[in-house]
Scaffold this motif. Structure first.
Motif, short mmCIF file in Angstrom:
data_model
loop_
_atom_site.label_atom_id
_atom_site.label_comp_id
_atom_site.label_asym_id
_atom_site.label_seq_id
_atom_site.Cartn_x
_atom_site.Cartn_y
_atom_site.Cartn_z
N SER A 57 34.38 40.21 46.11
CA SER A 57 34.05 39.06 45.36
C SER A 57 35.40 38.23 45.80
CB SER A 57 33.91 39.26 43.95
OG SER A 57 34.92 40.03 43.63
N LEU A 83 36.90 34.36 44.18
CA LEU A 83 36.75 33.13 43.30
C LEU A 83 37.50 32.19 43.95
CD1 LEU A 83 36.16 31.58 40.53
CD2 LEU A 83 38.43 32.88 39.65
N ILE A 131 29.97 36.56 34.34
CA ILE A 131 30.83 37.49 35.25
C ILE A 131 30.71 38.78 34.41
CG2 ILE A 131 33.34 38.08 35.10
CD1 ILE A 131 32.84 36.29 37.31
N ILE A 167 37.41 40.27 39.74
CA ILE A 167 37.09 39.62 40.89
C ILE A 167 38.19 39.91 41.77
CG2 ILE A 167 36.92 37.19 41.80
CD1 ILE A 167 35.91 36.42 39.10
#
Length: 445
Positions: free
Chosen positions: A171, A173, A300, A350
């Protein structure tokens, strides 16, 4: 609520070949309930009026040998009967039709589920294909990433962070001020993948059919038709799958948690896969995080188990829960600082956090020149000096990637309205600048 989904084709940069799903050779390899297969056969013949075994095999996406086994089984149960030899256009194949008992069984089966056509792939079989084509198997080099993002002006330090993030398949961000290309970078990451995956038309779990292939989301690769005159036929993959570009799902402020659940159609009595299952083997981009109806923390939280364990949990109408593979590169993009919208536990889940800042003055000018050349706008030194020395100091010399396109489009619109050739001047810069910001003032009502 409508879904903002964008299907964007990818560029073929990867040499890695994904292992294709092998086609079943006999009914015993299907790993599906026999009654389910028989009923899908009967429903398909009833709905599509196919007659020969080759037509039936194509309709239910199975090899002819397996389709013949199903037809023979249905005949033995007096649900199908032969109609005799057809004309030469059908290759002198025997034709088949439903008996009265077969029609009654087809109608009964349709009342339980309207699904017909391609035989579904059992969930356990699909899991094996997901492993073969995992997003985490991809290794993206710096050259591939640069090539995919060649239309963007990015600092080398940003590529230093992006490269490992993409290759890890974990992942990401991306955060920073608006208008600096987070969405464009997400699309560039998608373009760097480049190889193909196999998407099942439908999967089966506990006797329930879940449709997965979606032409809105999946970009199918056109296959060359077989040449029947060739002595050696190419090895074909299981036609219950569709060969596609690695999928990309892009959602924005319209994303709701319900979009991540199975969608049940009460009329057809079938399920449709949620967005993250459709994006398996590809990318799920959540743009404008913080603009959704649900708070970012809740979004999330929904992803914690999938991101950590590589599996997602879905629920049937009956309330039964089951696991599906989660093999997706999730990219979150937000204009907010992460500490404003997440707690530390969420941030820990993340894997990569990458700040996307505005360009330096040098890169701003590069972008401005590239956009001007692309749009046929001649550069003017006095106008550029005016822009840099007079206008930008009024906003603290803060540059953003969207501004060159905005300013040049504004000047083009003015030139077209005034009936003059495209040109750049301090006066036109002022007029364009006036539309880029709204003056902070109180409106008297």
């Amino acid at each position: 609520m409508s879904q903002k989904l964008h299907l964007v084709p990818t560029m073929n940069m990867q040499a890695t070949a994904v292992m294709a799903p092998p086609a079943p050779k006999r009914m015993s390899e299907m790993q599906l309930p026999v009654v389910m297969m028989r009923d899908i056969l009967l429903k398909t013949i009833f709905r599509k009026t196919v007659e020969t075994v080759s037509e039936i095999a194509e309709a239910i996406c199975l090899p002819i040998t397996v389709a013949q086994e199903l037809v023979d089984m249905a005949r033995s149960q007096k649900l199908l009967e032969a109609t005799g030899t057809l004309n030469a256009n059908s290759g002198n194949e025997m034709g088949y039709q439903l008996t009265d008992a077969g029609k009654a069984r087809a109608l009964d089966a349709l009342s339980q589920s309207e699904y017909f056509g391609a035989m579904p792939v059992p969930l356990d079989v699909y899991r094996e294909q997901v492993k073969r084509q995992s997003i985490r198997n991809i290794q993206v080099t710096r050259d591939q990433l640069i090539k995919a993002m060649g239309h963007l002006v990015l600092p080398d330090s940003l590529l230093d962070h992006l490269g490992p993030a993409v290759s890890a398949g974990r992942s990401i961000l991306m955060y920073g001020p608006p208008g600096n290309g987070k969405s464009s970078i997400s699309n560039g990451i998608r373009d760097a993948l480049g190889d193909k995956v196999y998407v099942p038309r439908a999967i089966e779990y506990s006797g329930q059919v879940i449709t997965v292939y979606d032409p809105i989301v999946h970009n199918a690769i056109e296959q060359e038709p077989e040449d029947p005159t060739q002595l050696r036929r190419r090895a074909r993959f299981d036609s219950r799958y569709v060969m596609c570009e690695r999928p990309t799902v892009i959602t924005g402020g319209e994303l709701s948690l319900s979009m991540l659940d199975l969608v049940y159609n009460p009329t057809a009595r079938t399920y449709q896969a949620p967005l993250q299952l459709k994006s398996t083997g590809g990318i799920f981009i959540i743009d404008d995080l913080g603009r959704q109806a649900e708070p970012p923390q809740a979004i999330i939280n929904r992803w914690i188990v999938p991101l950590e364990e590589g599996k997602d949990i879905l629920g049937l109408q009956s309330g039964e829960k089951f696991e599906v593979p989660f093999d997706t590169l999730v990219i979150f993009s937000t204009n907010f600082h992460p500490n404003e919208i997440f707690d530390q536990a969420a941030l820990r889940r993340i894997f990569f956090k990458i700040k996307i800042d505005g360009p330096s003055q040098e890169n701003f000018l590069k972008i401005f020149a590239l956009v001007a050349r692309k749009k046929g706008m001649p550069l003017d030194e006095k106008a550029l000096v005016h822009l840099l020395k007079v206008k930008y100091p009024t906003i603290g010399n803060v540059y953003a990637n969207y501004q060159p396109v905005f300013l040049i489009d504004q000047m083009i619109a003015i030139c077209e309205f005034e009936g003059i050739p495209y040109q750049m001047s301090p006066e036109l810069i002022d007029r364009a600048w006036a539309n880029m910001f709204v003056k902070d003032e109180k409106i008297v009502k």
